[in-house]
Design an enzyme around this catalytic site. Structure first.
Site, mmCIF file in Angstrom:
data_model
loop_
_atom_site.group_PDB
_atom_site.id
_atom_site.type_symbol
_atom_site.label_atom_id
_atom_site.label_comp_id
_atom_site.label_asym_id
_atom_site.label_seq_id
_atom_site.Cartn_x
_atom_site.Cartn_y
_atom_site.Cartn_z
ATOM 1 N N ASP A 60 0.821 -1.207 0.000
ATOM 2 C CA ASP A 60 0.000 0.000 0.000
ATOM 3 C C ASP A 60 0.858 1.261 0.000
ATOM 4 O O ASP A 60 2.085 1.198 0.184
ATOM 5 C CB ASP A 60 -0.970 -0.002 1.195
ATOM 6 C CG ASP A 60 -0.328 -0.458 2.501
ATOM 7 O OD1 ASP A 60 0.913 -0.522 2.561
ATOM 8 O OD2 ASP A 60 -1.063 -0.743 3.451
ATOM 9 N N ASN A 119 -8.105 -2.487 13.699
ATOM 10 C CA ASN A 119 -9.498 -2.830 13.379
ATOM 11 C C ASN A 119 -9.583 -4.059 12.467
ATOM 12 O O ASN A 119 -10.625 -4.326 11.879
ATOM 13 C CB ASN A 119 -10.206 -1.631 12.730
ATOM 14 C CG ASN A 119 -9.544 -1.190 11.425
ATOM 15 O OD1 ASN A 119 -8.605 -1.835 10.955
ATOM 16 N ND2 ASN A 119 -10.034 -0.109 10.850
ATOM 17 N N HIS A 121 -7.707 -4.587 9.735
ATOM 18 C CA HIS A 121 -7.368 -4.387 8.317
ATOM 19 C C HIS A 121 -6.049 -5.062 7.972
ATOM 20 O O HIS A 121 -5.174 -5.232 8.824
ATOM 21 C CB HIS A 121 -7.389 -2.905 7.919
ATOM 22 C CG HIS A 121 -6.278 -2.051 8.429
ATOM 23 N ND1 HIS A 121 -6.485 -0.905 9.165
ATOM 24 C CD2 HIS A 121 -4.923 -2.132 8.278
ATOM 25 C CE1 HIS A 121 -5.335 -0.338 9.439
ATOM 26 N NE2 HIS A 121 -4.359 -1.059 8.921
ATOM 27 N N GLU A 126 -9.868 -1.825 4.659
ATOM 28 C CA GLU A 126 -10.564 -1.522 5.904
ATOM 29 C C GLU A 126 -11.797 -2.422 6.058
ATOM 30 O O GLU A 126 -12.240 -3.047 5.080
ATOM 31 C CB GLU A 126 -10.998 -0.043 5.871
ATOM 32 C CG GLU A 126 -9.837 0.956 5.841
ATOM 33 C CD GLU A 126 -9.201 1.191 7.210
ATOM 34 O OE1 GLU A 126 -9.136 0.255 8.024
ATOM 35 O OE2 GLU A 126 -8.747 2.331 7.445
HETATM 36 C C1 GLP Z 1 -0.884 0.362 8.447
HETATM 37 C C2 GLP Z 1 -0.508 -0.457 7.214
HETATM 38 C C3 GLP Z 1 -0.696 -1.936 7.438
HETATM 39 C C4 GLP Z 1 -0.051 -2.342 8.746
HETATM 40 C C5 GLP Z 1 -0.745 -1.619 9.877
HETATM 41 C C6 GLP Z 1 -0.209 -2.005 11.230
HETATM 42 O O1 GLP Z 1 -2.221 0.685 8.500
HETATM 43 N N1 GLP Z 1 -1.270 -0.064 6.083
HETATM 44 O O2 GLP Z 1 -0.125 -2.642 6.345
HETATM 45 O O3 GLP Z 1 -0.149 -3.731 8.903
HETATM 46 O O4 GLP Z 1 -0.534 -0.238 9.680
HETATM 47 O O5 GLP Z 1 0.890 -1.225 11.568
HETATM 48 P P1 GLP Z 1 1.864 -1.490 12.772
HETATM 49 O O6 GLP Z 1 2.715 -2.622 12.372
HETATM 50 O O7 GLP Z 1 2.654 -0.224 12.894
HETATM 51 O O8 GLP Z 1 1.017 -1.778 13.947
#
Ligand code: GLP
Length: 218
Positions: A60, A119, A121, A126
């Site tokens: 992403d 949440n 995702h 989402e």
């Molecule tokens: C973002 C990214 C996800 C990632 C998520 C969790 O929203 N788009 O790909 O898995 O954050 O992030 P973290 O690893 O910092 O908790």
């Protein structure tokens, strides 16, 4: 589920899997950003592996991001790419729309690495995202914007949209590794992996994949 002693152990165990995949001919990987994969990327850099024939796709990227050092491309370059012998032509981000068809159809990804959002995702799919979704631009939920505001000067600087690979695209990978770090993610991980398979919890789609491994540390 594999429960690891700590965050560094998680990075090291998943690095073993990546190292194995890197030994395949012309390996293809899907890569995540976020705080969870940082110990993995550090470990991969330390191992000084051969990335010369590897192709990577990132999950992403923000849309209309004005804080350049918070772009996912910048994150990847700083934490992994610039420390490897990767061919720049083999690095793909979904911010480039020309790449979307490749991401969605038959790229034959050997390994997809994932984190999970608070949440449920995965990438930026989402809650409510279709299980048939492909690469597209999405609106981020308030919860995700709030979660990600820790990386930005103020919450108003957090982009409200992103480009994300779709759930269908992610599911076409041959192998998926979900990395989960922190007790605050334990509940959503359990809901996703043991609860109902529903579009309200995007990560629950992983229950339908034949080759998923979960690595968790507190
Ligand atoms: C973002 C990214 C996800 C990632 C998520 C969790 O929203 N788009 O790909 O898995 O954050 O992030 P973290 O690893 O910092 O908790």
């Amino acid at each position: 589920m594999n429960v690891l002693k700590n965050y560094w152990e998680l990075g090291s165990r998943v690095a073993d899997i990546v190292e194995h995949v890197l030994a395949l001919p012309e390996p293809k990987l899907i890569l995540p950003t976020g705080s969870t994969p940082l110990s993995l990327y550090k470990e991969l850099v330390n191992r000084q592996l051969d990335w010369s024939s590897v192709t990577t796709y990132n999950l992403d990227e923000y849309v209309d991001n004005t804080i350049q050092d918070q772009s996912y491309r910048y994150f990847m370059v700083e934490n992994l790419f610039k420390h490897t012998n990767m061919d720049e032509d083999n690095i793909y981000f979904p911010g480039d729309t020309a790449v979307w068809p490749q991401m969605d159809y038959g790229i034959g990804v050997d390994l997809c690495l994932l984190g999970i959002g608070g949440n449920g995702h995965i990438a930026f799919n989402e809650p409510g995202s279709s299980f048939q979704s492909e690469t597209r631009i999405v609106d981020l939920t308030e919860e995700t914007i709030k979660d990600n505001s820790r990386f930005f000067p103020t919450i108003d600087d957090v982009p409200t949209q992103a480009v994300t690979m779709g759930l269908k695209s992610i599911m076409s990978s041959k192998k998926i590794v979900l990395m989960v770090s922190g007790e605050h993610k334990l509940n959503i991980m359990n809901v996703a992996m043991a609860g109902e398979v529903t579009e309200s919890v995007p990560a629950s789609i992983l229950q339908n994949h034949k080759n998923v491994k979960i690595y968790y540390c507190e």
